[in-house]
Structures are given as structure tokens and as C-alpha cells.
Design an enzyme around this catalytic site. Structure first.
Site, PDB file in Angstrom:
ATOM      1  N   ASN A  42       0.862  -1.185   0.000  1.00 33.47           N
ATOM      2  CA  ASN A  42       0.000   0.000   0.000  1.00 33.47           C
ATOM      3  C   ASN A  42       0.898   1.234   0.000  1.00 33.47           C
ATOM      4  O   ASN A  42       1.462   1.594   1.025  1.00 33.47           O
ATOM      5  CB  ASN A  42      -0.897  -0.038   1.252  1.00 33.47           C
ATOM      6  N   TRP A  43       0.999   1.872  -1.166  1.00 33.95           N
ATOM      7  CA  TRP A  43       1.923   3.013  -1.284  1.00 33.95           C
ATOM      8  C   TRP A  43       1.364   4.287  -0.667  1.00 33.95           C
ATOM      9  O   TRP A  43       2.061   5.269  -0.525  1.00 33.95           O
ATOM     10  CB  TRP A  43       2.256   3.267  -2.762  1.00 33.95           C
ATOM     11  N   LYS A  44       0.086   4.289  -0.361  1.00 31.48           N
ATOM     12  CA  LYS A  44      -0.576   5.491   0.182  1.00 31.48           C
ATOM     13  C   LYS A  44      -0.317   6.689  -0.740  1.00 31.48           C
ATOM     14  O   LYS A  44      -0.205   6.504  -1.952  1.00 31.48           O
ATOM     15  CB  LYS A  44      -0.119   5.745   1.628  1.00 31.48           C
ATOM     16  N   HIS A  83      -9.431   1.341   4.845  1.00 30.82           N
ATOM     17  CA  HIS A  83      -8.152   1.524   5.544  1.00 30.82           C
ATOM     18  C   HIS A  83      -8.370   2.467   6.728  1.00 30.82           C
ATOM     19  O   HIS A  83      -9.186   3.386   6.648  1.00 30.82           O
ATOM     20  CB  HIS A  83      -7.101   2.107   4.584  1.00 30.82           C
ATOM     21  N   GLU A  90      -6.826   4.898   7.781  1.00 24.26           N
ATOM     22  CA  GLU A  90      -6.662   6.333   7.471  1.00 24.26           C
ATOM     23  C   GLU A  90      -7.928   6.879   6.816  1.00 24.26           C
ATOM     24  O   GLU A  90      -8.307   8.033   7.031  1.00 24.26           O
ATOM     25  CB  GLU A  90      -5.426   6.523   6.574  1.00 24.26           C
ATOM     26  N   GLU A 119      -5.386  -4.748  10.668  1.00 25.20           N
ATOM     27  CA  GLU A 119      -4.350  -3.739  10.872  1.00 25.20           C
ATOM     28  C   GLU A 119      -4.635  -2.955  12.151  1.00 25.20           C
ATOM     29  O   GLU A 119      -5.418  -1.997  12.137  1.00 25.20           O
ATOM     30  CB  GLU A 119      -4.334  -2.757   9.693  1.00 25.20           C
ATOM     31  N   GLY A 133       2.375   2.471  10.709  1.00 27.58           N
ATOM     32  CA  GLY A 133       3.323   3.563  10.534  1.00 27.58           C
ATOM     33  C   GLY A 133       4.034   3.986  11.811  1.00 27.58           C
ATOM     34  O   GLY A 133       4.689   5.027  11.844  1.00 27.58           O
ATOM     35  N   SER A 180       3.380  -1.867  10.436  1.00 28.74           N
ATOM     36  CA  SER A 180       4.831  -1.899  10.675  1.00 28.74           C
ATOM     37  C   SER A 180       5.456  -3.266  10.387  1.00 28.74           C
ATOM     38  O   SER A 180       6.411  -3.680  11.044  1.00 28.74           O
ATOM     39  CB  SER A 180       5.161  -1.448  12.103  1.00 28.74           C
ATOM     40  N   GLY A 198       2.814  -1.148   4.276  1.00 37.56           N
ATOM     41  CA  GLY A 198       2.867   0.274   3.953  1.00 37.56           C
ATOM     42  C   GLY A 198       4.295   0.711   3.699  1.00 37.56           C
ATOM     43  O   GLY A 198       4.847   0.501   2.615  1.00 37.56           O
ATOM     44  N   GLY A 199       4.927   1.299   4.721  1.00 34.49           N
ATOM     45  CA  GLY A 199       6.273   1.874   4.575  1.00 34.49           C
ATOM     46  C   GLY A 199       7.274   0.957   3.900  1.00 34.49           C
ATOM     47  O   GLY A 199       8.027   1.384   3.009  1.00 34.49           O
TER      48      GLY A 199
HETATM   49  P1  PGA Z   1       2.788   0.413   7.642  1.00 36.27           P
HETATM   50  O1  PGA Z   1       1.340   0.628   6.986  1.00 36.27           O
HETATM   51  O2  PGA Z   1       3.315  -0.890   7.121  1.00 36.27           O
HETATM   52  O3  PGA Z   1       3.600   1.587   7.181  1.00 36.27           O
HETATM   53  O4  PGA Z   1       2.593   0.393   9.118  1.00 36.27           O
HETATM   54  C1  PGA Z   1       0.479  -0.457   6.782  1.00 36.27           C
HETATM   55  C2  PGA Z   1      -0.805   0.041   6.205  1.00 36.27           C
HETATM   56  O5  PGA Z   1      -1.239   1.140   6.568  1.00 36.27           O
HETATM   57  O6  PGA Z   1      -1.438  -0.627   5.368  1.00 36.27           O
END
Ligand code: PGA
Length: 255
Positions: free
Chosen positions: A9-11, A97, A99, A169, A175, A215, A236-237
Site C-alpha cells: 500500500n503506497w498510500k 483503511h 486512514e 491492521e 506507521g 509496521s 505500507g512503509g
Molecule cells: P505500515 O502501513 O506498514 O507503514 O505500518 C500499513 C498500512 O497502513 O497498510
């Protein structure tokens, strides 16, 4: 056997050239992807069409959108419909998600409509659920996750539900660099699977891929992916660098 999946997930990251370069790196290593792992890349909307066209027929990689509208078409400025995504070859879409829930006010009721919009057009939703730190600390984590799943997914019939991918999640792990322990992940994944069994049946529950997200990185992926009810990850990251993403993909293949 249910499908193992690693989704990046590149956001809202990467300019056009950075995005093309990262995707090209990932494609270069495609032949090395473990055959038992489905790899999904989820870039921002504007790159979807190009990436979708680049992905070759029959290969073990798919492109996902990060969101879509619950509406079909019309006067909804700034929105993108599931049908539009499907028309450029997109087969997966992240829905709900944390967010989107926290920053854009998406409720379980709205997410239910988004789930319906994607499934109706043949896009598989990657449905995200997870509790906040407060909810975990006060022992409400199971209740929260169950409510998210019940309200957005449990209206589906068996056939439709089989097309859903679930991503657990925990919000406090996204993050933050603080990941759930393998025990915490396994406990929640097993709980989700049991609730699916209660709602549908054991056969359906055994076929649903439940991904862990929060994470996840090349160092902790091994222990998390070794859990019996963890079927891969939503990354994500660590998906923003081809090396770490590829290491996580290979790790998923070992379990
Ligand atoms: P993260 O994000 O791996 O940077 O914690 C995961 C996500 O939000 O899907």
C-alpha cells in the site's frame, strides 16, 4: 488451501518517475516471486492505468486501488467508481483503511456500500479492520473488529464473501514502528476466522485470506507469517523500497 498475499500500500507517496521506477524494480524480480504468493501493488490512482497495462497477462502480480466511491457514476466531483477501475483492468481495491476511517470519516455503513460496489463489478475488496490503542488497552479490540466485520461484510452471501480479502491492521501499529506480536496477530486472526465460521461455515472460513498489516518489515515478517491464521501482509512503509518489499514477499513464500 487459501491464497497467500503480500500487498504493498503506497498510500499518497511517490512522484510519477519515482513510482514508475519502483514498479519497474518490482517487475524485474517477478520471476523470483514464490509461486504460492499473490503479489499486489497499490499505487495512487493516477498511476493505476499505466501499471495495469504494464502488468503482463498471467503473471503473479495484480494492481489494486486504495479506495473507490460507493456511487456508480454521476455528479460526485473528485471520486472514482469501481466500474472505472474495472475498465482499466483493476481487480483489487483496498476498502476501509484506518486512514480512510479516521481522516475521511468513513463509517462501517459507508464501507458496506463500497464493498457492494466493488463486488458487483468483479473487483475483490481488501477490507481493513483493526482497533485503536485505546480500544486494545480497554479490552475492546475483539468487539471493535467484530463490529467492523459484521457491519460491512456479514450481509454478503457465501459466494460474494469468498471474494473478500481481510486485512487486520491494528491502528496503533500502522506507521508507528510498533508491530503486533505474533501472538497478538494470531489471536486476532483466529478470532476473525472463528467469527466467519460462526456466520457462514468452516469451509468458507478456511478459504478466506486474512492479512496482517502494521509496521510489517523484512525483520519481523518471518515470525508474523509463521502464524497459522496469518496469510500474508498489507505492507505500507516497507513497500516503498523494492528491496524490503521483495524480502517480505520471499518470506511469505516460506510459510
Ligand atoms: P505500515 O502501513 O506498514 O507503514 O505500518 C500499513 C498500512 O497502513 O497498510
Amino acid at each position: 488451501m487459501r491464497q497467500k498475499i503480500v500487498a504493498g500500500n503506497w498510500k499518497m507517496n511517490k512522484s510519477y518517475y519515482e513510482a514508475v521506477s519502483l514498479f519497474s524494480h518490482i517487475l524485474e524480480f517477478e520471476d523470483e516471486f514464490p509461486s504460492n504468493v499473490k503479489v499486489i501493488v497499490s499505487p495512487p490512482y493516477i498511476y493505476l492505468n499505466e501499471f495495469s497495462a504494464k502488468q503482463k497477462e498471467g503473471r503473479n502480480i495484480s494492481i489494486a486501488a486504495q479506495n473507490c466511491s460507493h456511487e456508480q457514476s454521476g455528479a460526485f466531483t473528485g471520486e472514482v467508481s469501481a466500474e472505472m477501475l474495472k475498465s482499466i483492468g483493476i481487480n483489487y481495491c483496498i476498502i476501509g483503511h484506518s486512514e480512510r476511517r479516521a481522516l475521511f470519516g468513513e463509517s462501517n455503513q459507508l464501507l458496506k456500500k463500497k464493498i457492494d460496489a466493488t463486488l458487483k463489478i468483479g473487483i475483490r475488496p481488501i477490507f481493513c479492520c483493526g482497533e485503536s490503542l485505546d480500544e486494545r488497552n480497554t479490552g475492546l479490540h475483539f468487539k471493535t473488529v467484530l463490529k467492523q466485520i459484521e457491519e460491512a461484510l456479514f450481509h454478503l452471501n457465501e459466494e460474494a464473501f469468498l471474494n473478500v480479502v481481510i486485512a487486520y491492521e491494528p491502528v496503533w501499529a500502522i506507521g508507528t514502528g510498533v508491530t503486533a506480536t505474533p501472538e497478538q496477530a494470531q489471536e486476532m486472526h483466529a478470532f476473525i476466522r472463528k467469527e466467519i465460521e460462526n456466520k457462514f461455515n468452516k469451509n468458507i472460513a478456511s478459504q478466506i485470506s486474512i492479512l496482517y498489516g502494521g509496521s510489517c518489515n523484512p525483520e519481523n515478517a518471518k515470525d508474523i507469517f509463521a502464524c497459522a491464521d496469518v496469510d500474508g501482509g498489507l505492507i505500507g512503509g516497507a513497500s516503498l523500497k523494492s528491496n524490503s518489499f521483495l524480502k517480505i514477499i520471499k518470506e511469505a513464500g516460506n510459510h
